[in-house]
Design a protein around this motif. Sequence first.
Motif, mmCIF file in Angstrom:
data_model
loop_
_atom_site.group_PDB
_atom_site.id
_atom_site.type_symbol
_atom_site.label_atom_id
_atom_site.label_comp_id
_atom_site.label_asym_id
_atom_site.label_seq_id
_atom_site.Cartn_x
_atom_site.Cartn_y
_atom_site.Cartn_z
ATOM 1 N N SER A 171 64.727 64.608 20.556
ATOM 2 C CA SER A 171 63.481 63.903 20.846
ATOM 3 C C SER A 171 62.506 64.838 21.535
ATOM 4 O O SER A 171 62.867 65.882 22.051
ATOM 5 N N SER A 172 61.234 64.470 21.565
ATOM 6 C CA SER A 172 60.248 65.251 22.284
ATOM 7 C C SER A 172 60.517 65.118 23.776
ATOM 8 O O SER A 172 61.140 64.164 24.227
ATOM 9 N N ASP A 173 60.045 66.096 24.519
ATOM 10 C CA ASP A 173 60.326 66.136 25.955
ATOM 11 C C ASP A 173 59.569 65.002 26.653
ATOM 12 O O ASP A 173 58.340 64.997 26.680
ATOM 13 N N PRO A 174 60.289 64.019 27.258
ATOM 14 C CA PRO A 174 59.578 62.915 27.904
ATOM 15 C C PRO A 174 58.795 63.362 29.127
ATOM 16 O O PRO A 174 57.766 62.765 29.456
ATOM 17 N N LEU A 175 59.259 64.408 29.826
ATOM 18 C CA LEU A 175 58.535 64.884 31.002
ATOM 19 C C LEU A 175 57.183 65.469 30.609
ATOM 20 O O LEU A 175 56.151 65.113 31.186
ATOM 21 N N ALA A 176 57.186 66.346 29.601
ATOM 22 C CA ALA A 176 55.918 66.913 29.129
ATOM 23 C C ALA A 176 55.019 65.823 28.572
ATOM 24 O O ALA A 176 53.789 65.877 28.720
ATOM 25 N N GLY A 177 55.634 64.819 27.941
ATOM 26 C CA GLY A 177 54.841 63.708 27.420
ATOM 27 C C GLY A 177 54.147 62.935 28.524
ATOM 28 O O GLY A 177 53.001 62.496 28.368
ATOM 29 N N MET A 178 54.819 62.754 29.660
ATOM 30 C CA MET A 178 54.194 62.062 30.794
ATOM 31 C C MET A 178 53.003 62.836 31.319
ATOM 32 O O MET A 178 51.940 62.273 31.602
ATOM 33 N N VAL A 179 53.178 64.154 31.454
ATOM 34 C CA VAL A 179 52.071 64.976 31.941
ATOM 35 C C VAL A 179 50.920 64.962 30.940
ATOM 36 O O VAL A 179 49.749 64.810 31.311
ATOM 37 N N GLY A 180 51.247 65.100 29.653
ATOM 38 C CA GLY A 180 50.209 65.110 28.632
ATOM 39 C C GLY A 180 49.434 63.814 28.566
ATOM 40 O O GLY A 180 48.251 63.809 28.227
ATOM 41 N N ALA A 181 50.102 62.708 28.904
ATOM 42 C CA ALA A 181 49.432 61.407 28.892
ATOM 43 C C ALA A 181 48.699 61.121 30.199
ATOM 44 O O ALA A 181 48.121 60.043 30.359
ATOM 45 N N GLY A 182 48.756 62.071 31.138
ATOM 46 C CA GLY A 182 48.057 61.868 32.404
ATOM 47 C C GLY A 182 48.758 60.907 33.344
ATOM 48 O O GLY A 182 48.116 60.323 34.222
ATOM 49 N N ARG A 183 50.076 60.764 33.187
ATOM 50 C CA ARG A 183 50.813 59.847 34.056
ATOM 51 C C ARG A 183 50.883 60.396 35.477
ATOM 52 O O ARG A 183 51.072 61.593 35.686
ATOM 53 N N ALA A 184 50.780 59.518 36.442
ATOM 54 C CA ALA A 184 50.909 59.880 37.851
ATOM 55 C C ALA A 184 52.153 59.215 38.417
ATOM 56 O O ALA A 184 52.745 58.330 37.797
ATOM 57 N N GLY A 185 52.557 59.640 39.595
ATOM 58 C CA GLY A 185 53.713 59.045 40.238
ATOM 59 C C GLY A 185 54.814 60.058 40.439
ATOM 60 O O GLY A 185 54.558 61.254 40.633
#
Length: 618
Positions: free
Chosen positions: A157-171
């Motif tokens: 699967s694609s990297d969920p961590l990089a996906g969070m950063v790419g989507a601008g997720r905070a927290g």
Amino acid sequence: MLVDVPLLHLDRPFTYRVPPALAGQVHLGTRVKVPFGGRRRVDGWVVGRTRDLPPDARDLLRVVSPIPSFGPPELTLLRWVADRYAAAVIDTLRLAIPPRVAAVEKSMEPTPDSRDPTPDPPGAALHQPGPVPGPPVGERSRPRGGEDPVVHSPPGSSDPLAGMVGAGRAGAVYWRPLPGEDRGARVIALIEATLERGRGAIVVTPEVAAGSAVGDAVRKAFPDAADLASDLSDRRRYRAWAELRQGRRRVVVGGRSSVLAPLPALGCVIVDDEANFAHKEQRAPRFHTREVALRRAATARALCVLTGTVPSAEALAAMQAGQCRLVAPDRAVERAARPLVEVVDPDDEGPTAARLHPRGLAAIRGALARDEPAYVLVPRRGGADPASPGARSAGQVAAELGRILPGVPVWRLDREVVDPGMVPPWAGQQPGVVVGTVAGVKDHPPLTGCRTVVVVGADTALGQAEVRSAEEAYRTWSRAAAWCGPRSGVGRLVLQTRHGGHHAVQALVRWDPEFFWRHELPRRVELGFPPARRLVLIEGPEPGEASAAMAALAAALGPKVELLGPAEMGRGWRIIAKVEDAESAARALRPLLVEASRAGGPRMSVDVEPLEVLAVPR
């Protein structure tokens, strides 16, 4: 301005006049020289402006540096750290800013971004501005309603961590990698995703003996990263810091002080191996990297990524409160990547050579037959002592193994024979047996080609008189087990213990940190230890002042606090306070510390949320 005088009662702003000749050079964060206490000349840092000039105000003497040390966001962070850990802002500045090198400043041209654009009116005095609005202390981004608090990352699967950063997720997220996974590659992907959004990234790694694989990977992938590692020269560190202040770099890598780096537009802050003791500062303010990283991410609406195999009690509390999400591998994949863990009772075969169980000795012989090194983890460092043949020190076990394995190289890996800053030249280069301590696991990289680990004296580690003894033992074994690779590739760890049913041992067998904490938490709650309650450690050098300190602490912290002590430790005393909220306790202690600084009351130092409370001071 703040003056560089290491007394807590002087941790407040003082007002000075700006001479007309310096008016265009003085800005927020400017380092200056000022008269203080008679004819004394000290460094000072500008923290604000005012037109209300006291009649006895004196002039600034000169500007020391053309590069402002901080802007409004950095000043807010420095004040929060000082308040959170009961220290002075000046102490925080010393940790945040590398030693100044004037030659570096002369070689750099200032940029507009590095200065406060608002000019100072001639003759204006300087004072502390009001607080900068920000999120409440301790506030974290909670998962949205209905979201799974655990994010699985199945293979392919694609990297969920990089996906969070790419989507601008905070927290905040806690990332548990696979055993033996290349964490550096995942961190590089995180940084790349952050940079693509036009934001910056901070990577904080434990500064231990042989460096950090994650840190080295970041330095190789981003050669222009601002490297703030403490073992670099002052010149290199100051240049990296100065270029950060001028907005010329967007990636930071280094040890715990790197979390204070002046990086604008923060998108991601990563704390590798968040439970490593190296992330706890030993000088005032005794901050923990994890807490500062969480605060920075919350303030900047960035993502904080904590990594580790076994979460700390504090990280676990954040996950249970919904303030941090768990990112873990698919359970089946994780189990397949773990080594074979064998638990053996050292007494069930009677006395054996080097007190190694026959299955442990067989595992070592098997590794040697494959021309591989094997690692034997022992509980104590030190040489062989003929007067104590039963001691399981590194030297004792190494000597006995040398006798029963003639012709096989046997090396010691502990701090008495290998300098903490060195990588042993023999590590993983040839078949043999390495006998090492916990430091050999925590402070050195995995031994190349080592797929066999034997743990001797596991019960000694579990029986340490310390709050986190079982947690640290389990974490150390997990680190060593991750060296071995999957059981399908002959990865094997043999653990010798008389307490095979202990939850730390069973969690290792299951490769399940949740199992460990399900059984460890009730014990912590019963004893009132973290994460159930938070600890504050108060120490003083004069035994005669212990009783007065005890009474003053009880008055300052209130009736709900539980005070343990005073106990004699070395030549001084120690008191442990169990509190509901460490931050509130630090604020309550500050007036007491200020009064002690001013009037010579009981001398004491404070460590908010210490990692060790029973260890004898060094």
